[in-house]
Enzyme design. Sequence first.
Site, PDB file in Angstrom:
ATOM      1  CE  LYS A 157      13.605   0.055 -13.570  1.00 51.82           C
ATOM      2  NZ  LYS A 157      14.304   0.777 -14.762  1.00 51.82           N
ATOM      3  CG  HIS A 181      -0.228   0.286   2.439  1.00 45.05           C
ATOM      4  ND1 HIS A 181       0.396  -0.545   3.097  1.00 45.05           N
ATOM      5  CD2 HIS A 181       0.016   1.741   3.093  1.00 45.05           C
ATOM      6  CE1 HIS A 181       0.869   0.287   4.469  1.00 45.05           C
ATOM      7  NE2 HIS A 181       0.626   1.440   4.251  1.00 45.05           N
TER       8      HIS A 181
END
Length: 173
Positions: free
Chosen positions: A141, A95
């Site tokens: 990423k 989150h």
Amino acid sequence: MRRTTRYPVSGANSLWHVYKTVPFWKVVRNFVVIQLARYTPFLAMKNWLYRTFLHMKIGDQTSFALMVMLDVMFPEKISVGRNTVIGYNTTILAHEYLIKEYRLGDVQIGDEVMIGANTTILPGIIIGDGAIVSAGTLVHKDVPAGAFVGGNPMQIIYTKEELAKREEAASTN
């Protein structure tokens, strides 16, 4: 590209809306379980705690080092493959609470992955099988299978194919 779902909020920043997004007692339970696991040296016990109380998917023989900090609010969004090592003091987030929105995203860590100490993994990331993440890396990423990555921001140091060529060249000398 990270895979996160965005939830806009109005008024105060999204962290002020936290208990509208996740139940208070779930956070309390998760916090207690995570803190217990952070300090225990028993790897099998950590995996049992994570599977049983946090509903995480953890592969066989995976090792979480001391002080690993899992997402307190959404640990069930984290999955780790088999025979993987998560290094000391690594943080894995599912989150992000921002000013005008919060974001949730699954984190998938493959089989036989090595994650160095003090690494931070952001939500919505996939780390492929056999990857190596250098200590102190900000994983912002996806990491391809078999790649060696490191740095802040993370960069690919070697791909699986480049590493195979280096090993082949070394074995012929």
